[in-house]
Design a protein around this motif. Sequence first.
Motif, PDB file in Angstrom:
ATOM      1  N   VAL A  11       0.853  -1.196   0.000  1.00  0.00           N
ATOM      2  CA  VAL A  11       0.000   0.000   0.000  1.00  0.00           C
ATOM      3  C   VAL A  11       0.887   1.243   0.000  1.00  0.00           C
ATOM      4  CG1 VAL A  11      -1.868   1.233   1.155  1.00  0.00           C
ATOM      5  CG2 VAL A  11      -1.766  -1.263   1.283  1.00  0.00           C
ATOM      6  N   CYS A  12       0.677   2.100  -0.989  1.00  0.00           N
ATOM      7  CA  CYS A  12       1.482   3.323  -1.134  1.00  0.00           C
ATOM      8  C   CYS A  12       0.642   4.525  -0.739  1.00  0.00           C
ATOM      9  CB  CYS A  12       1.950   3.482  -2.572  1.00  0.00           C
ATOM     10  SG  CYS A  12       2.761   2.018  -3.239  1.00  0.00           S
ATOM     11  N   HIS A  13       1.012   5.158   0.361  1.00  0.00           N
ATOM     12  CA  HIS A  13       0.330   6.374   0.809  1.00  0.00           C
ATOM     13  C   HIS A  13       1.100   7.591   0.303  1.00  0.00           C
ATOM     14  CE1 HIS A  13      -2.380   4.178   3.460  1.00  0.00           C
ATOM     15  NE2 HIS A  13      -1.350   3.446   3.827  1.00  0.00           N
ATOM     16  N   GLY A  14       0.557   8.760   0.500  1.00  0.00           N
ATOM     17  CA  GLY A  14       1.264   9.983   0.115  1.00  0.00           C
ATOM     18  C   GLY A  14       0.351  10.989  -0.543  1.00  0.00           C
ATOM     19  N   HIS A  15      -0.561  10.503  -1.397  1.00  0.00           N
ATOM     20  CA  HIS A  15      -1.512  11.434  -2.021  1.00  0.00           C
ATOM     21  C   HIS A  15      -2.609  11.789  -1.017  1.00  0.00           C
ATOM     22  CE1 HIS A  15       0.110  11.636  -6.026  1.00  0.00           C
ATOM     23  NE2 HIS A  15       0.120  10.324  -6.144  1.00  0.00           N
ATOM     24  N   SER A  16      -3.019  13.050  -1.055  1.00  0.00           N
ATOM     25  CA  SER A  16      -4.061  13.490  -0.105  1.00  0.00           C
ATOM     26  C   SER A  16      -5.440  13.525  -0.753  1.00  0.00           C
ATOM     27  CB  SER A  16      -3.716  14.877   0.439  1.00  0.00           C
ATOM     28  OG  SER A  16      -3.545  15.794  -0.616  1.00  0.00           O
ATOM     29  N   ARG A  17      -5.495  13.245  -2.056  1.00  0.00           N
ATOM     30  CA  ARG A  17      -6.778  13.225  -2.763  1.00  0.00           C
ATOM     31  C   ARG A  17      -6.807  12.024  -3.710  1.00  0.00           C
ATOM     32  NH1 ARG A  17      -9.289  18.081  -5.207  1.00  0.00           N
ATOM     33  NH2 ARG A  17     -11.065  16.697  -4.879  1.00  0.00           N
ATOM     34  N   PRO A  18      -7.912  11.800  -4.426  1.00  0.00           N
ATOM     35  CA  PRO A  18      -8.008  10.608  -5.279  1.00  0.00           C
ATOM     36  C   PRO A  18      -6.877  10.462  -6.299  1.00  0.00           C
ATOM     37  CG  PRO A  18     -10.157  11.624  -5.035  1.00  0.00           C
ATOM     38  CD  PRO A  18      -9.189  12.534  -4.370  1.00  0.00           C
ATOM     39  N   VAL A  19      -6.472   9.207  -6.513  1.00  0.00           N
ATOM     40  CA  VAL A  19      -5.476   8.868  -7.538  1.00  0.00           C
ATOM     41  C   VAL A  19      -6.241   8.537  -8.818  1.00  0.00           C
ATOM     42  CG1 VAL A  19      -3.635   7.270  -8.189  1.00  0.00           C
ATOM     43  CG2 VAL A  19      -3.863   8.007  -5.799  1.00  0.00           C
ATOM     44  N   VAL A  20      -5.963   9.271  -9.895  1.00  0.00           N
ATOM     45  CA  VAL A  20      -6.783   9.135 -11.105  1.00  0.00           C
ATOM     46  C   VAL A  20      -6.048   8.562 -12.317  1.00  0.00           C
ATOM     47  CG1 VAL A  20      -8.502  10.877 -10.475  1.00  0.00           C
ATOM     48  CG2 VAL A  20      -6.381  11.604 -11.588  1.00  0.00           C
ATOM     49  N   ASP A  21      -4.712   8.444 -12.228  1.00  0.00           N
ATOM     50  CA  ASP A  21      -3.987   7.846 -13.355  1.00  0.00           C
ATOM     51  C   ASP A  21      -2.688   7.242 -12.848  1.00  0.00           C
ATOM     52  OD1 ASP A  21      -3.553   7.133 -16.025  1.00  0.00           O
ATOM     53  OD2 ASP A  21      -2.495   8.988 -16.502  1.00  0.00           O
ATOM     54  N   LEU A  22      -2.291   6.117 -13.480  1.00  0.00           N
ATOM     55  CA  LEU A  22      -1.027   5.450 -13.169  1.00  0.00           C
ATOM     56  C   LEU A  22      -0.327   5.110 -14.467  1.00  0.00           C
ATOM     57  CD1 LEU A  22      -2.252   2.860 -10.500  1.00  0.00           C
ATOM     58  CD2 LEU A  22      -0.809   4.856 -10.036  1.00  0.00           C
ATOM     59  N   PHE A  23       1.002   5.129 -14.430  1.00  0.00           N
ATOM     60  CA  PHE A  23       1.770   4.801 -15.636  1.00  0.00           C
ATOM     61  C   PHE A  23       3.073   4.140 -15.216  1.00  0.00           C
ATOM     62  CE2 PHE A  23       4.796   5.480 -19.009  1.00  0.00           C
ATOM     63  CZ  PHE A  23       4.071   5.379 -20.188  1.00  0.00           C
ATOM     64  N   TYR A  24       3.354   2.969 -15.799  1.00  0.00           N
ATOM     65  CA  TYR A  24       4.632   2.287 -15.565  1.00  0.00           C
ATOM     66  C   TYR A  24       5.594   2.604 -16.702  1.00  0.00           C
ATOM     67  CZ  TYR A  24       3.286  -0.940 -11.768  1.00  0.00           C
ATOM     68  OH  TYR A  24       2.915  -1.501 -10.573  1.00  0.00           O
ATOM     69  N   SER A  25       6.859   2.847 -16.341  1.00  0.00           N
ATOM     70  CA  SER A  25       7.891   2.981 -17.372  1.00  0.00           C
ATOM     71  C   SER A  25       8.246   1.582 -17.878  1.00  0.00           C
ATOM     72  CB  SER A  25       9.151   3.624 -16.782  1.00  0.00           C
ATOM     73  OG  SER A  25       9.878   2.667 -16.010  1.00  0.00           O
ATOM     74  N   PRO A  26       8.866   1.505 -19.060  1.00  0.00           N
ATOM     75  CA  PRO A  26       9.470   0.226 -19.440  1.00  0.00           C
ATOM     76  C   PRO A  26      10.609  -0.091 -18.461  1.00  0.00           C
ATOM     77  CG  PRO A  26       9.313   1.727 -21.326  1.00  0.00           C
ATOM     78  CD  PRO A  26       9.011   2.529 -20.102  1.00  0.00           C
ATOM     79  N   VAL A  27      11.159  -1.298 -18.542  1.00  0.00           N
ATOM     80  CA  VAL A  27      12.309  -1.646 -17.704  1.00  0.00           C
ATOM     81  C   VAL A  27      13.526  -0.892 -18.228  1.00  0.00           C
ATOM     82  CG1 VAL A  27      13.787  -3.512 -16.885  1.00  0.00           C
ATOM     83  CG2 VAL A  27      11.338  -3.903 -17.181  1.00  0.00           C
ATOM     84  N   THR A  28      14.228  -0.190 -17.335  1.00  0.00           N
ATOM     85  CA  THR A  28      15.434   0.575 -17.688  1.00  0.00           C
ATOM     86  C   THR A  28      16.621  -0.069 -16.969  1.00  0.00           C
ATOM     87  OG1 THR A  28      15.473   2.080 -15.787  1.00  0.00           O
ATOM     88  CG2 THR A  28      13.937   2.628 -17.583  1.00  0.00           C
ATOM     89  N   PRO A  29      17.847   0.382 -17.244  1.00  0.00           N
ATOM     90  CA  PRO A  29      19.000  -0.172 -16.511  1.00  0.00           C
ATOM     91  C   PRO A  29      18.876   0.006 -14.993  1.00  0.00           C
ATOM     92  CG  PRO A  29      19.737   1.044 -18.436  1.00  0.00           C
ATOM     93  CD  PRO A  29      18.266   1.282 -18.332  1.00  0.00           C
ATOM     94  N   ASP A  30      18.071   0.973 -14.548  1.00  0.00           N
ATOM     95  CA  ASP A  30      17.885   1.219 -13.118  1.00  0.00           C
ATOM     96  C   ASP A  30      16.601   0.599 -12.575  1.00  0.00           C
ATOM     97  OD1 ASP A  30      20.209   2.785 -12.798  1.00  0.00           O
ATOM     98  OD2 ASP A  30      19.189   4.479 -13.711  1.00  0.00           O
ATOM     99  N   GLY A  31      16.007  -0.304 -13.320  1.00  0.00           N
ATOM    100  CA  GLY A  31      14.737  -0.881 -12.881  1.00  0.00           C
ATOM    101  C   GLY A  31      13.587  -0.207 -13.601  1.00  0.00           C
ATOM    102  N   PHE A  32      12.374  -0.317 -13.046  1.00  0.00           N
ATOM    103  CA  PHE A  32      11.238   0.355 -13.679  1.00  0.00           C
ATOM    104  C   PHE A  32      10.514   1.193 -12.636  1.00  0.00           C
ATOM    105  CE2 PHE A  32       9.756  -3.819 -12.346  1.00  0.00           C
ATOM    106  CZ  PHE A  32       8.507  -3.583 -11.796  1.00  0.00           C
ATOM    107  N   PHE A  33       9.719   2.152 -13.123  1.00  0.00           N
ATOM    108  CA  PHE A  33       9.160   3.176 -12.254  1.00  0.00           C
ATOM    109  C   PHE A  33       7.664   3.330 -12.466  1.00  0.00           C
ATOM    110  CE2 PHE A  33      13.572   3.915 -13.102  1.00  0.00           C
ATOM    111  CZ  PHE A  33      14.097   4.023 -11.823  1.00  0.00           C
TER     112      PHE A  33
END
Length: 347
Positions: A11-33
Motif C-alpha cells: 500500500v502506497c500512501h502519500g496522495h491526499s486526494r483521489p489517484v486518477v492515473d497510473l503509468f509504468y515505465s518500461p524496464v530501464t537499466p535502473d529498474g522500472f518506475f
Amino acid sequence: MDKKRIAVPLVCHGHSRPVVDLFYSPVTPDGFFLISASKDSSPMLRNGETGDWIGTFEGHKGAVWSVCLDTNALRAASGSADFTAKVWDALTGDELHSFEHKHIVRACSFSEDTHLLLTGGIEKVLRIYDLNRPDAPPREVDKSPGSIRTVAWMHSDQTILSSCTDMGGVRLWDVRSGKIVQTLETKSSVTSAEVSQDGRYITTADGSTVKFWDANHFGLVQSYNMPCTVESASLEPKYGNKFAAGGEDMWVRVFDFHTGEEIACNKGHHGPVHCVRFSPGGESYASGSEDGTIRIWQTGPLTHDDTESVAANGTVGKVKVSAEDVSRKIEGFHIAEEGKTKEKESE
C-alpha cells in the motif's frame, strides 16, 4: 472460505486526494518506475517493484489528470486542470517545460522516440509538442468530435489513439494527414485505452465491458461483461493470458484473457478504483483509487498457465517473501537527490 480473496498488496500512501492515473515505465537499466496522477496536484514517482516513494513533482495549481514517463524514465509529463501540461526531469524533479492550454488537459503521452509530447483535453484538440523545439507552437491535429479523455501513440508513432469523455468509441488518427482513419465503436465512453507492450492489442474499458481489439487490423478480438462499471483495464504484458480491471465496486479483479473467467478478486480499496496498470514484466499490477492510495498486487511466479498466481491461491507467505526479495535487490538505489523533492504530507 473463498481463497481467491486473500491477497496482501503493497500500500502506497502519500496522495491526499483521489489517484486518477497510473503509468509504468518500461524496464530501464535502473529498474522500472511508477508515476501517479492525483487531484492533489502533485504527481509522485515511485520504484515500480517496491512502491517506495522517490519524489514528488511540485508546480501544478490544479488537479493532475494524466501522467506518463518517457521510454528511458528520464522525463515525466503531466496534464492538469490548471490548463497546462508540464514536462519534468525525472531524476531531479525540476520542471523543464510548461505548455499552456486554453482548458483542462486530461491526457498526455510521450512518443516512442521520446521527442514528442501529445496532449488532449476539454478543448477537443490534439496537440503535438516537439520537445527538441519546446518554444515552437505545437502541431494541432484536426478537432476531436468530443472532449478528449485518453491518448496514446501506436505503430511507431505513426498513429494516435484517442477516446472522448462524452461519447463512445476510440478514434485512430493518421499522424501525417491528421485525419481519423478508423473508429472502434463502443456503446459507452471509453475511460481507459491501453496499447499492449507488444503492440498487438488495444485494451479498452467502456461502461461495464472490457474489450480487446486487434491493434493492426482493428477487429474486435474479445469482449467481456464485467461485474460492475469498470473505469480501467490492463492486459498482462508478458504472456497476454490475463487482464486486470477495476471500477466503482472498489474491487480489483483479474480475469482469464481467453475465457473471461475471474481468476482473482482483491479487496482493500475504500473507494472506486480509477486506474489499473500491469507492471512491464507482468509480476505485479497497481491500482489507484478515490481513497488516495495506490496498491501494488503481486501476481506470483509467472508461468504460461499461471497456476501459481498468489492472488488466486491465497499463499500470503509468497507475497511477503517476494516483497523482501525485491527490497533487498534494490537496496542502496536512489534516483532523486535528497532535499530536491520532498513528499507532501497529507493535510
